[in-house]
Design an enzyme around this catalytic site. Structure first.
Site, PDB file in Angstrom:
ATOM      1  CG  ASP A 392      -1.809   1.181   0.892  1.00  0.00           C
ATOM      2  OD1 ASP A 392      -1.450   2.120   0.496  1.00  0.00           O
ATOM      3  OD2 ASP A 392      -2.725   0.863   1.866  1.00  0.00           O
ATOM      4  CG  HIS A 393       3.355   4.610  -3.289  1.00  0.00           C
ATOM      5  ND1 HIS A 393       3.896   4.805  -2.328  1.00  0.00           N
ATOM      6  CD2 HIS A 393       4.112   4.706  -4.561  1.00  0.00           C
ATOM      7  CE1 HIS A 393       4.960   5.269  -3.146  1.00  0.00           C
ATOM      8  NE2 HIS A 393       4.391   5.048  -4.577  1.00  0.00           N
TER       9      HIS A 393
END
Length: 423
Positions: A392-393
Site C-alpha cells: 500500500d503506497h
C-alpha cells in the site's frame, strides 16, 4: 411475534447472502433449529430459530444480499390452538402425499418418511451443500453419524438409492420428451439451439468480488518483484527431510515473520477515519487458498512465535479444512499479512491484490533451474524463484519495500541464518 434478523457473526461484517432456507412459511420450528444458511465474506453460516413456533412470514428471497440488521423472517411463538392446528394440517397433507406417491409407484422402494413432528436436522453446512448439489432433501436422509448426525456418505447413499429407483421410470419419460420435441421441430421447423451456460454470481464468489473491488479502488497498489536463489534452501530441506519433512512454504513464513519484525510497517493497518497507522503486535499470517468455492484465507495466529515445524503442521491442517469448507470464523479472521503460493500451479509472475485492509501481500512463483553467472563469472545451474511484494503506497514507499524483500531474500538464500534468528 419474533423477528429473525441478520446479526453480525464476524469481524466487521456488514452484509451476507441468503443461500437457502431449511424451512418454509407455515412450518413449525423448534428453538435453536437451523432455519437459514447464509454466505458471509468469510464463511458459510447457519442462523437458528430464536423461539419455538410457526414461521409466519419470509421476507427475503434466496440469493439476495442483505445488510446486518435486516429482518429475514418472523416466527409466531407457540401458545395458541390455531398454530397447533396449522402444524397438524401440514403434517397430514404431507403424509397423504407420501401415501399417494407410494400407491402410484408400488414397485419403487422410496425413502420418503411421514412427518411425526418437528425435527432438527443434524448436518454440517458442507453436508447440506452436498445435499443441495445432489438434489437431495436432507430432511429425508437418515443420519448414521454420532447422535444421528447426517454425513456426506449418508447423502450420497440416499442419492444413489433415489437414482436407482428413478431409472425404472425415467427412460420412458425421456423417450416421450424426445419424441415430443422432435415432432414439434418437424411440424414447426424449429431448430435445436444450444443455450449459454449460466453461473449464478452470488455466495462466496460475490463476496470475493466485493472485497477485491474495495481493495483495488481504495489502495494504491505497487508491485515490487525480486528473484531468489533457492538452491541452498532446497538442499537444506533435503538434508533434514528424514527427521523433519517440512514444506518450503513453512520456511517462507518463518523468514517473513523475521522480516516483518524488522520492518513492522508491512505488518500494519491504516485507519483512515482516525488518521493513524496501527503497527500490529503479532504476526498473523494469512494463507490465500484456492478452493472449489473460490479464494479463502485461513490464518496462522502468532506465526512469529512458532517454530518452522509448528507452522508447517498448522498450515497443512488449515488448508485441509479450507478445502473441506470446515474452517471456523476464528480460523479465517485477524490476518495482518497474507501470502499466496502460486508457484506449484506454474506461475512465473503476477500482480496480486492486497487482502484489504492489510498493507502488504507476497506471492511466491514457480521455482525452476536456470543458468546463472556467479561471483566468479562462472555459469552455474541454480534453482531460481520469482516473488512479488504488493504494498500500500499510502503507508510505505519503494525504499522500504526493497529493504524488506532484501532481508527476506537473504534469509532464504542462506537458510542457516534462520537458526540465528529463532527465539
Amino acid at each position: 411475534m419474533v423477528e429473525v434478523k441478520l446479526h453480525d457473526i464476524g469481524e466487521g461484517m456488514t452484509e451476507g447472502d441468503i443461500l437457502t432456507y431449511f424451512i418454509k412459511k407455515g412450518d413449525h420450528v423448534e428453538e435453536d433449529q437451523p432455519i437459514v444458511e447464509l454466505q458471509t465474506e468469510k464463511m458459510v453460516a447457519e442462523l437458528t430459530a430464536p423461539a419455538k413456533g410457526i414461521v409466519k412470514e419470509i421476507y427475503i428471497a434466496e440469493g439476495t444480499t442483505i445488510s446486518v440488521g435486516t429482518t429475514i423472517l418472523t416466527i409466531e411463538a407457540d401458545g395458541s390452538m390455531e398454530k397447533t392446528q396449522s402444524a397438524e394440517i401440514q403434517k397430514e397433507a404431507y403424509n397423504q402425499s407420501v401415501q399417494l406417491a407410494e400407491r402410484a409407484n408400488p414397485n419403487i422402494q422410496t425413502k420418503l418418511k411421514k412427518i411425526n413432528g418437528p425435527k432438527r436436522i443434524k448436518a454440517a453446512p458442507y453436508t447440506r451443500k452436498v445435499a443441495r448439489e445432489m438434489d437431495v432433501d436432507i430432511e429425508l436422509v437418515e443420519g448414521t453419524g454420532k447422535d444421528g448426525r447426517i454425513t456426506i456418505e449418508d447423502v450420497q447413499q440416499f442419492a444413489q438409492n433415489k437414482e436407482s429407483a428413478a431409472t425404472k421410470v425415467m427412460p420412458a419419460v425421456k423417450q416421450l420428451q424426445n419424441q415430443s420435441f422432435q415432432e414439434m421441430a418437424e411440424n414447426q421447423g424449429v431448430e435445436e439451439k444450444e443455450e449459454a451456460a449460466i453461473i449464478p454470481f452470488k455466495g462466496r464468489r460475490k463476496q470475493i468480488a466485493k472485497k477485491m473491488t474495495t481493495s483495488i479502488f481504495t489502495i494504491p497498489h505497487v508491485h515490487h518483484m525480486e528473484e531468489i536463489d533457492m538452491t541452498e534452501l532446497l538442499q537444506f530441506r533435503k538434508e533434514i527431510k528424514p527427521d523433519a519433512d517440512v514444506s518450503v512454504v513453512a520456511f517462507f513464513i518463518k523468514a517473513l515473520t523475521i522480516s516483518l519484525r524488522e520492518y513492522p510497517i508491512f505488518n500494519a493497518k491504516l485507519d483512515e477515519k482516525k488518521e493513524e497507522i496501527r503497527l500490529e503486535k503479532g504476526v498473523h499470517m494469512g494463507i490465500a487458498t484456492d478452493t472449489e468455492e473460490g479464494l479463502i484465507v485461513p490464518v496462522i495466529k502468532n506465526a512469529d512465535k512458532k517454530s518452522i515445524l509448528a507452522i508447517h503442521k498448522e498450515m497443512k491442517e488449515l488448508m485441509k479444512k479450507a478445502k473441506e469448507n470446515t474452517l471456523s470464523l476464528k480460523e479465517m479472521t485477524g490476518s495482518t499479512f497474507t501470502i499466496s503460493n502460486v508457484g506449484p500451479m506454474g506461475s512465473v509472475g503476477a500482480t496480486p491484490i492486497i487482502n484489504y485492509p492489510e498493507v502488504g501481500l507476497m506471492a511466491f512463483h514457480k521455482t525452476k533451474k536456470m543458468p546463472v553467472v556467479n561471483d566468479n563469472d562462472e555459469i552455474v545451474i541454480r534453482s531460481m524463484m520469482n516473488i512479488t511484494l504488493t504494498f500500500d503506497h499510502r503507508v510505505t514507499d519503494g525504499g522500504n519495500a526493497i529493504a524488506f524483500t532484501n532481508r527476506f531474500k537473504a534469509l532464504l538464500e542462506k537458510p542457516k541464518l534462520l537458526l540465528i534468528e529463532l527465539r
